[in-house]
Design a protein around this motif. Structure first.
Motif, short mmCIF file in Angstrom:
data_model
loop_
_atom_site.label_atom_id
_atom_site.label_comp_id
_atom_site.label_asym_id
_atom_site.label_seq_id
_atom_site.Cartn_x
_atom_site.Cartn_y
_atom_site.Cartn_z
N ALA A 25 0.99 -7.95 22.26
CA ALA A 25 0.88 -9.11 23.16
C ALA A 25 0.51 -8.71 24.72
O ALA A 25 0.88 -9.32 25.42
CB ALA A 25 2.44 -9.48 22.92
N GLU A 26 -0.15 -7.51 24.83
CA GLU A 26 -0.80 -7.08 26.05
C GLU A 26 -2.13 -7.42 26.00
O GLU A 26 -2.90 -6.89 24.98
CB GLU A 26 -0.20 -5.70 26.34
CG GLU A 26 -0.85 -5.47 28.00
CD GLU A 26 -0.27 -4.06 28.13
OE1 GLU A 26 -0.19 -3.83 29.24
OE2 GLU A 26 -0.49 -2.93 27.46
N THR A 27 -2.78 -8.17 26.98
CA THR A 27 -4.03 -8.17 26.73
C THR A 27 -4.83 -7.14 27.59
O THR A 27 -4.13 -6.47 28.30
CB THR A 27 -4.65 -9.72 27.64
OG1 THR A 27 -4.14 -9.40 28.87
CG2 THR A 27 -3.67 -10.80 26.81
N ALA A 28 -6.07 -7.19 27.27
CA ALA A 28 -6.84 -6.14 28.30
C ALA A 28 -6.95 -6.42 29.71
O ALA A 28 -6.79 -5.53 30.51
CB ALA A 28 -8.39 -6.24 27.82
N ASP A 29 -6.85 -7.63 29.89
CA ASP A 29 -6.68 -8.31 31.57
C ASP A 29 -5.53 -7.47 32.14
O ASP A 29 -5.67 -7.05 33.13
CB ASP A 29 -6.84 -9.69 31.74
CG ASP A 29 -7.90 -10.06 30.87
OD1 ASP A 29 -8.69 -9.76 30.58
OD2 ASP A 29 -7.84 -11.56 30.84
N GLN A 30 -4.42 -7.71 31.56
CA GLN A 30 -3.04 -7.55 31.86
C GLN A 30 -3.13 -5.55 32.20
O GLN A 30 -2.77 -5.20 32.89
CB GLN A 30 -1.96 -7.74 31.25
CG GLN A 30 -1.76 -9.12 31.16
CD GLN A 30 -0.81 -9.55 29.93
OE1 GLN A 30 -0.65 -8.82 29.04
NE2 GLN A 30 -0.46 -10.67 29.95
N TYR A 31 -3.76 -4.83 31.03
CA TYR A 31 -3.59 -3.51 31.30
C TYR A 31 -4.60 -3.03 32.52
O TYR A 31 -4.11 -2.22 33.28
CB TYR A 31 -4.11 -2.86 29.96
CG TYR A 31 -4.41 -1.39 30.19
CD1 TYR A 31 -3.13 -0.58 29.88
CD2 TYR A 31 -5.50 -0.85 30.31
CE1 TYR A 31 -3.15 0.75 29.86
CE2 TYR A 31 -5.64 0.74 30.34
CZ TYR A 31 -4.47 1.47 30.33
OH TYR A 31 -4.52 2.71 30.28
N ILE A 32 -5.82 -3.63 32.59
CA ILE A 32 -6.74 -3.27 33.60
C ILE A 32 -6.03 -3.66 35.16
O ILE A 32 -6.16 -2.61 36.03
CB ILE A 32 -8.18 -4.08 33.39
CG1 ILE A 32 -8.96 -3.59 32.08
CG2 ILE A 32 -8.98 -3.87 34.78
CD1 ILE A 32 -10.08 -4.33 31.86
N GLU A 33 -5.42 -4.90 35.03
CA GLU A 33 -4.93 -5.15 36.34
C GLU A 33 -3.68 -4.10 36.81
O GLU A 33 -3.75 -3.72 37.86
CB GLU A 33 -4.21 -6.44 35.92
CG GLU A 33 -3.33 -7.01 37.42
CD GLU A 33 -2.88 -8.46 37.01
OE1 GLU A 33 -1.74 -8.48 37.49
OE2 GLU A 33 -3.38 -9.12 36.08
#
Length: 919
Positions: free
Chosen positions: A822-830
């Motif tokens: 449930a964690e997107t690549a966007d959230q991790y990069i952010e």
């Protein structure tokens, strides 16, 4: 025998039920033919259907058709019962569309055709009543081709080269087969029908059982099923009913696997309140009789007892997605109860009927203590009256019907809601913007889970979807709107689930109070056919009815007029047509969606709704001070909110993006002012490091590089005679800051799937194997890291993948991250940018607009996926040049003596001098 489901659909009185009787008779299911007018049709099992001579409820019959076991679903043809028909489309393998040969394409026929297209159902056509005088086979086939689809073909003819050529025209592979063999195999034709590229058409008379056997032969010959069904259980619910003993029946199609008696079924967690229930009995109905069976396999239509929480359109097992209907009721009536009738008991009874027919909307207006029902039309209200009397023994009446209005907005606003009485706390920020007409309400989020936990976000979405939200003009439901969760806040100790319900509802209302709202009303697509002598009267009526009519079409001594008109003005027009045409005119109306109300001011004034006095739907918020809660009006709420305005932040980023785009455009325009300089300037820009974007189509990011490029350009080609914008002047400060960071280590973060689907090479590879595309991208980035000497982090999101743990792998010289569930690549990069941007030079590769806005705000550089592709291509070219210069004195030895694939392999393997000599 293999199971398959066929539905029969038609405009009312086209002969649909009669065709069902003929099919069952020829298949051996019936010994004698029943007739609608004799009230003994096999599938018209309800007394209301037999007395009125129309189909009201969808029914099924099972019959053999070698090599198939066919479940035939007979659906209602009257417009008022379209919802019952639409639900069956969700479970059909094939459909038979019946056309009245005497009338041709009618208004409801077009609606059926568009619904069949939406649900992707292959179609066989049967043109009925060809025994009647005046029917012309050739003319009817041409009308079907022009009015529905040009790949409708007569199949009750000899299969010659002309037939095969016409069938092959809609598909490239079929055309190649025809050109080679001058015919098509049965398998190829069956595939074209399954893919809706060919529509077989048969002609005959169902009443005289003419042409029906050819239709059955065609079905047996050309039907096929999907052989790749999953082994796990899956089913689609399409109807809820009750038997004569009051048992609740869930009608479903088993789409995969098997279903057994006593098996426990459950809904999907995202579908609202979770339930688990046991299957008590499985019934296979044929007419009004059924057979109880211990289990059923894929393709079977059955009715199940023991389930009390199911609803039409719901998917069970591996059938995850719920299907929402297209058609909806347009009229509302007050239910008038006889004296002494218990209102609460009648409300429960009507809820039971609503469960069986979801488009029978039952509304309890608490402020008036009244029950209202929303319906499709006048015939349905008559049937509902008789159903209530038959089932519950209550003789109700209905008030005058009113139009079901809706509301939407025309501008973007931020709705905010806060709920903080003592020991409670929740705050919600919603971005509300107009959606496409007919899109309903759609929901999205840009709220980080670091700011608001995922469980709270899910709860907010539940509250957004769980009810109809009222507009502020008339209190009508809102529609055609996109609502995005932008921010929210909870308290570690005091927040409860109900707090977010209150703050979410208040945020919607507060946003609507700010927005420019528009009242919508339902419209009909109509087709009016009248004697030519009364054409003038009809055209005058079109203006009075606020209709948008096409130019009249003259057909002999009759005139046909088509157009759009409000439901409100067309409701009683059928009686007028019958009067002034002396019974020779026909009016067909089909619901075609909602449009702005033609007399909005008049309607709003007549309803007299005051949004701020609606205590059930408050527009303001509740805050806390000195241990007590207090109410704040909607227009003062933003000043009291605990989170800053999210819309202001988004609009500021969009303005900066637009300014950057203009600055970039000015620089490029200036480069073209000097002869020969434009191309060199363009190439220099292309080679610059990491020029990014913040939103689709808007340049933003490394403005510093653009400024440096401009200075180089001026030194080389002379001063540019133009006035720089304020935005461009402020870039110098950023340049100094960047130069002070040049000694810092550099990080490159790559949004993996964003890049894969932006590069043509990887996108094509991903069609066959996403894993191969990932591996190819990792190899490319390994080469890139060796060339740039930066730290490369490639991020693939594992959204929808089970597993609460982050997975980080070392692949040669780069790091590969698979995010947790449930964690997107966007959230991790952010998060990574937030942690390292102050200490290192960080560049992010992505074309995701929202991610770019957030990344720039954290101080990182950006490059779009497409521009990164160009950067990689430049890197490859420079690698080749370095090899050539180092080993062959600048001579293009590699390109003269090795093919390009060999050069690529050398670069990928990073060969030593000795190894190159061996090559």
């Amino acid at each position: 025998m293999r199971n398959i489901t066929i539905g029969i659909l038609a405009h009312v009185d086209a002969g649909k039920t009669t065709l069902s009787e003929s099919i069952l008779y020829l298949s051996g299911k019936l010994r004698t033919l029943g007739r609608v007018d004799h009230k003994d049709a096999f599938l018209d099992t309800h007394e209301l259907e037999r007395s009125r001579g129309i189909t009201i409820f969808s029914k099924q019959a099972v019959f053999p058709l070698d090599p198939w076991q066919v479940t035939l679903l007979d659906t209602p043809g009257h417009v008022d019962f379209s919802a019952e028909m639409e639900r069956t489309l969700q479970v059909l393998d094939y459909a038979i569309l019946v056309i009245n040969g005497a009338d041709g394409i009618q208004g409801h026929t077009r609606t059926l055709w568009s619904l069949l297209k939406r649900y992707n159902v292959p179609v066989f056509l049967f043109v009925n009543k060809m025994d009647q005088e005046g029917t012309d086979r050739k003319h009817l086939l041409e009308e079907l081709k022009n009015g529905l689809d040009d790949q409708i073909m007569a199949f009750d003819v000899e299969k010659d080269t002309s037939f095969y050529e016409n069938a092959a025209m809609g598909d490239e592979r079929a055309l190649e087969e025809y050109l080679e063999a001058e015919k098509l195999t049965e398998e190829t034709i069956a595939g074209l029908i399954m893919e809706r590229k060919v529509f077989p058409c048969y002609f005959g008379s169902a009443l005289k059982v003419e042409g029906v056997q050819q239709l059955l032969d065609g079905l047996a010959e050309y039907m096929e099923t999907n052989a790749d069904e999953p082994a796990d259980f899956g089913a689609r619910v399409y109807k809820i009913s009750r038997d004569d003993k009051g048992n609740r029946l869930t009608h479903m199609k088993v789409t995969s696997g098997k279903l057994k008696v006593k098996e426990v079924l459950e809904n999907h967690p995202e579908d609202g309140e979770h339930w688990e229930e046991k299957v008590n009995q499985i019934r296979i109905y044929s007419g009004d009789k059924f057979e109880a069976v211990p289990e059923v396999s894929a393709g079977t239509i059955c009715a199940v007892t023991g389930l009390s929480m199911t609803k039409p359109g719901e998917g069970l097992g591996v059938e995850a997605e719920n299907v929402e209907p297209v058609l909806e009721p347009v009229l509302t009536y007050q239910v008038l109860l006889p004296e002494g009738c218990d209102v609460s008991e009648m409300l429960r009874n009507l809820r039971q009927l609503e469960e069986e027919d979801p488009l029978l909307r039952v509304v309890w207006k608490e402020e008036l203590s009244e029950i209202h029902v929303c319906l499709m039309g006048e015939v349905q209200i008559q049937i509902l009256h008789e159903l209530i009397l038959e089932r519950f023994g209550v003789d109700v009446t209905f008030g005058e019907g009113n139009i079901v209005y809706k509301e939407t907005i025309t501008n973007r606003v931020e709705g905010v809601g806060h709920y903080e009485p003592l020991r409670h706390y929740a705050e919600v920020h919603l971005i509300m913007e107009p959606g496409e007409p007919g899109s309903g309400l759609t929901f999205d989020t840009i709220c980080s889970e670091d700011d608001l936990d995922r469980n709270w976000q899910r709860l907010i979405f539940t509250h957004l979807e769980e009810r109809e939200h009222r507009g502020v003009l008339t209190g009508a439901p809102i529609t055609d709107m996109k609502i995005t969760l932008a921010a929210g806040k909870a308290h570690l100790k005091h927040t409860e689930g109900g707090d977010f319900r209150q703050s979410t509802y208040r945020a919607i209302r507060q946003g609507l109070m700010q927005a420019d709202s528009v009242l919508l009303e339902p419209y009909y697509t109509f087709e009016l056919e009248i004697p030519a002598s009364v054409t003038g009267r009809a055209l005058n009526d079109m203006q009075r009815l606020a209709a948008e009519a096409e130019a009249p079409q003259q057909e002999g001594d009759r005139t046909r007029i088509k157009g759009l008109a409000p439901v409100a003005t067309m409701r009683d027009y059928q009686r007028e047509v019958a009067a002034y045409s002396h019974g020779e005119g026909r009016l067909a109306c089909v619901f075609s969606g909602y449009r702005p109300c033609h007399n909005a001011e008049e309607v709003i004034e007549a309803i007299g709704y005051d949004a701020e006095r609606d205590m059930e739907n408050p527009t303001g918020s509740v805050f806390c001070s000195h241990g007590a809660g207090y109410y704040v009006p909607w227009d003062e709420v933003p000043e009291h909110m605990h989170i800053e305005s999210q819309l202001a932040r988004i609009e500021a980023a969009e303005r900066q993006a637009e300014e950057a785009k203009m600055a970039e455009k000015e620089l490029k325009t200036a480069g073209n002012q000097n002869p020969g300089a434009g191309e060199k300037y363009s190439n220099t820009c292309r080679r610059s490091n990491f020029v990014g974007k913040t939103a689709p189509g808007a340049g933003y990011g490394s403005w510093e590089e653009e400024k440096e490029l401009e200075e180089i350009f001026i030194r080389t080609y002379g001063k540019i005679e133009r006035k720089l914008s304020d935005t461009t002047r402020t870039v110098a400060t950023s340049v100094k800051k960047k130069k002070s960071q040049e000694h810092l280590p550099e990080y490159l973060l790559v949004d993996g799937y964003n890049v894969i689907f932006a590069w043509d090479e990887l996108k094509e590879l991903a069609k066959d194997s996403i894993e191969a595309a990932r591996d190819r991208l990792m190899d490319i980035l390994c080469n890139y890291q060796g060339y740039k000497k930066c730290t490369v982090i490639l991020v693939f999101d594992a959204y929808r993948v089970e597993g609460p743990y982050l997975e980080i792998q070392k692949y040669h010289n780069i790091h590969v991250v698979f995010t947790k569930e449930a964690e997107t690549a966007d959230q991790y990069i952010e998060k990574v940018v937030h942690e390292v941007a102050k200490k290192y030079r960080v560049t992010v590769v992505t074309s995701d607009g929202i991610e770019q806005v957030v990344t720039v705000g954290q101080g990182a550089n950006l490059i779009s996926s497409r521009e990164f592709y160009e950067e990689v291509e430049i890197m490859k070219k420079e690698l080749r040049e370095e090899y050539i210069e180092r080993h062959h004195g600048g001579k293009n030895y590699l390109f003269d003596h090795m093919d390009e694939e060999l050069v690529k392999r050398m670069e990928k393997l990073r060969l030593s001098d000795e190894e190159i000599e061996k090559w």
